[in-house]
Design an enzyme around this catalytic site. Structure first.
Site, mmCIF file in Angstrom:
data_model
loop_
_atom_site.group_PDB
_atom_site.id
_atom_site.type_symbol
_atom_site.label_atom_id
_atom_site.label_comp_id
_atom_site.label_asym_id
_atom_site.label_seq_id
_atom_site.Cartn_x
_atom_site.Cartn_y
_atom_site.Cartn_z
ATOM 1 N N GLU A 45 1.135 -0.968 -0.277
ATOM 2 C CA GLU A 45 0.200 -0.219 0.058
ATOM 3 C C GLU A 45 0.405 1.327 -0.202
ATOM 4 O O GLU A 45 1.523 1.406 0.808
ATOM 5 C CB GLU A 45 -1.130 -0.205 1.477
ATOM 6 C CG GLU A 45 -1.844 1.044 0.984
ATOM 7 C CD GLU A 45 -2.729 0.981 2.429
ATOM 8 O OE1 GLU A 45 -3.912 1.281 2.905
ATOM 9 O OE2 GLU A 45 -2.512 0.111 3.401
ATOM 10 N N CYS A 175 -5.550 -3.553 2.058
ATOM 11 C CA CYS A 175 -5.175 -3.572 3.342
ATOM 12 C C CYS A 175 -6.408 -3.806 4.172
ATOM 13 O O CYS A 175 -6.843 -4.408 4.708
ATOM 14 C CB CYS A 175 -4.764 -2.278 4.255
ATOM 15 S SG CYS A 175 -3.999 -2.834 5.152
ATOM 16 N N SER A 359 20.715 -1.549 33.893
ATOM 17 C CA SER A 359 20.425 -1.131 35.140
ATOM 18 C C SER A 359 20.985 -2.685 35.854
ATOM 19 O O SER A 359 21.089 -2.606 37.546
ATOM 20 C CB SER A 359 19.106 -0.630 36.010
ATOM 21 O OG SER A 359 17.965 -2.081 35.544
#
Length: 715
Positions: A45, A175, A359
């Protein structure tokens, strides 16, 4: 006698507004399709512009440039001898449409505008385009002068019509139309259309491919036919990753399937099918009576034959056999989708790589492992000879001229050492366990790692406040208030963000690179974002976040998968560790815990998120659903307390979701306020009326329970 025809569809990694690059990838796909003997080629598309142009679709320049690129395709003689279905936006009578343009040998046959537009979730097509709300209606479209000069045509048909060749009939849908209840392919197949094309810009979500493939198969299982599905693949410049998986289905059975995730910019999927199989299949099913009552489509006649083998038998041309649909597990989807998205982002923004505050917790660990997965994909593509990937990798890694001739990114650890940078930003509240885990992981995946303590920086900032106000805040465990406690946690988190951007800008310079900065990666998961369990503008604030749309539950499964698949034993320690922010002092009596701080588990957050977003529940309807699901494990009052607590924290933290780091969209309950989840950010957190109704149900339940006990006692 069979009517064999070779047809092709494709996945293209198009980029919004990259007109020349998009055109070149289209041309490459046409060339590959022709080399395979295909006489029909279908593309994604809006492939000329890229699907994700958003408000750029409101600019008239875009439509001019689209026609200019399409003109260069029409002029190219290498595109002759094959029927082309190409997507571009077109203005007709001052109205903008999302269109398919079908052509053959440099002549435009039909312009087919999209009938049903995608206008929910991530999509706002009606903001840019108008749907063609006139089924089976066709009118005249005057071509731009530059096209008239090339084709010799003054005008062509514009509207809902089909193409009729000498041997078959072809119809196009776009789509969203596949997902609608009364999809265009139903009327087309009943009117004798045998080949249906679908050009899509369909994004990836975890576990979504099953839905899409079921619809594609069903499109021809009920009425027979050949279905070609094309899709964009890659990051188009925003939060979505378009996940390809171009497919060809015949009478409900898959005969060809493209990759869902890969670093290939152009992938052509082809198959040889027999038109007689469609005709035979339709003679066996109950469609004849409905077909005779179906309103006809206008047929645009083209005097060409797409199945020349109908004239003479060719033993070298063999029909494609049905095959099983291939699905990745959710853990594989997490490993591959965000990794491909990261690669497109870093190579197209001219960045020098990534920087991640590591972390020692599972979220930043998952982010690091996804980058490692990206490096593995790059290495594999280089081994397979993908020259585009090799060239991009050399540019991102800043490989010098003298090294460029011999170096190739075939080792993922070596490649990571050049483009991936991590840092453990510890304080006196950090533990030796998280520091050690971070270092071990960085060593295993190859990141350039910096281990630092930032206590002096935190102390300096708090001292500035103390000098200015005469008041010194202290943590709750030392007698401070909740306000002081939060402020002292937040300043650590926000200073980590400041350091992250400092290091991201200067680490390449430290390593001898004079240009290019690092993209800062965020690592807040979708559940923490939904609950607001993060500091505004802390180290969750970054350039992009590959896990911001993934639940904690799925991330844990992904880490367990990666531990074995990528052979990283230290990941087991991340899985077994208690999630903690490490922003408060650790004492013998107290260790900070994420779930204790939030007042709910990550599993509960996932449930709340799906009910709120996917099932559209407010507090009252959510309580009613969970009342039946969670009792008798929990009492009605406990269920009510959890629902109220969730909505309270959700409401008071809505403002944080307006500034969330752009995240890879992977989950339907993403709270991303900027694109996906549009709700006000000033909400009464008590939800007073809903709370009263919930309390009424709780009281009725408890009263009923008491009366039942009294009756049992009397008996």
């Amino acid at each position: 006698m069979g009517h064999l025809i070779t047809i092709a569809t494709c996945n293209l990694n198009q980029w919004a507004l990259d007109f020349e690059g998009n055109r070149d990838r289209i041309l490459k796909s046409i060339k590959i399709a022709k080399e395979r003997g295909a006489t029909l080629r279908v593309g994604p598309e809006l492939e000329i512009t890229g699907y994700g142009c958003l408000d750029h679709f409101l600019e008239t320049d875009l439509y001019l440039h689209s026609w200019e690129m399409y003109a260069s395709i029409l002029q190219n003689k290498e595109t002759y001898g094959i029927l082309l279905d190409i997507g571009l936006p077109i203005i007709h009578k001052n109205v903008k449409y999302n269109c398919r343009v079908l052509s053959y040998d440099g002549k435009i046959l039909l312009i087919r505008p999209k009938i049903w537009l995608a206008n929910d979730g991530n999509y706002r097509e009606m903001r840019f385009f108008t749907p063609w709300q006139r089924p089976r209606y066709v009118e005249n479209f005057v071509l731009p002068r530059l096209i008239q000069t090339i084709t010799g045509q003054e005008s062509v048909d514009f509207g809902d019509a089909v193409i009729s060749t000498l041997d078959t009939v072809i119809g196009a849908e776009t789509c969203e139309e596949l997902f609608t209840p009364n999809a265009p392919h139903i009327g087309m197949t009943l009117d004798g259309v045998e080949i249906i094309t679908n050009s899509s810009g369909s994004h990836h979500e975890l576990r979504k491919l099953h839905t899409r493939m079921n619809l594609i198969r069903e499109a021809t299982a009920k009425a027979g036919g050949i279905y070609l599905y094309a899709n964009q693949k890659g990051c188009d410049g925003d939060r979505l990753y378009y996940d390809g998986c171009a497919s060809i289905v015949v009478n409900g059975e898959l005969v060809a399937q493209g990759k869902q995730f890969s670093l290939e910019d152009v992938e052509v999927v082809s198959a040889t099918v027999d038109l007689e199989d469609v005709r035979s299949y339709r003679s066996q099913i109950s469609r004849g009576l409905q077909a005779t009552h179906t309103e006809a489509y206008k047929r645009v006649k083209v005097p060409v034959e797409l199945s020349p083998t109908s004239l003479s038998f060719n033993p070298k041309i063999v029909p494609s056999k049905p095959k099983e649909i291939f699905y990745h597990s959710p853990e594989e989807e997490i490993a591959l989708g965000p990794a491909c998205w990261l690669w497109d982002y870093v190579r197209r923004c001219n960045g020098a790589g990534f920087f991640l505050p590591l972390s020692g917790g599972i979220d930043s660990c998952a982010t690091a492992v996804i980058v490692h997965s990206m490096c593995r994909l790059v290495a594999q593509a280089a081994k397979d000879g993908n020259q585009q990937v090799i060239a991009d990798a050399k540019r991102v890694a800043n490989v010098k001229d003298e090294e460029a001739e011999t170096w190739s990114p075939t080792d993922p650890v070596d490649f990571a050492s050049r483009i991936f940078h991590t840092s453990y930003m510890g304080t006196k509240n950090s533990s030796i366990e998280t520091r050690t885990r971070a270092k071990e992981l960085s060593d295993k995946i190859g990141s350039y790692h910096v281990d630092l303590n930032m206590d002096t920086l935190v102390t300096a900032v708090v001292s500035v406040f103390e000098v200015a106000t005469g008041k010194k805040p202290v943590f709750k465990v030392f007698g401070g208030s909740q306000t002081e406690n939060l402020a002292l946690q937040n300043i650590q988190a926000r200073l980590r963000m400041v350091l992250a951007y400092l290091f991201a800008q200067l680490l390449p310079w430290v390593r001898g690179r004079q240009t290019g900065g690092l993209l800062v990666l965020g690592s807040a998961n979708v559940d923490e974002c939904l609950r607001g369990y993060l500091t505004k503008y802390d180290c969750s604030s970054a350039d992009i976040n590959p896990i911001g749309g993934i639940s904690k539950t799925d991330l844990k499964k992904f880490i367990d998968y990666a531990r074995a698949e990528f052979e990283i034993p230290v990941l087991k320690e991340f899985l077994e560790a208690t999630p903690t922010a490490e922003l408060e002092p650790i004492t013998k009596e107290y260790v900070q815990s994420d779930e204790a701080d939030m007042g709910m588990t990550y599993e509960e957050l996932s449930v709340f998120g799906r009910l709120r977003k996917v099932q559209k529940c407010g507090p009252y309807s959510m309580f009613l659903k969970l009342y039946h699901e969670w009792t008798p494990r929990l009492t009605p009052r406990q269920v009510a307390e959890k629902v109220k607590k969730f909505f309270f924290f959700y409401a008071i933290n809505r403002h944080k979701q307006t500034v969330l780091t752009p995240s890879y969209h992977a989950e339907q309950y993403s709270p991303d306020d900027n694109r996906f989840d549009l709700r006000p950010f000033l909400i009464n957190p008590r939800f007073n009326w809903a709370s009263k109704k919930i309390d009424e149900i709780v009281e009725q339940s408890e009263k009923g329970t008491t009366e039942e006990l009294e009756e049992l006692t009397v008996e």
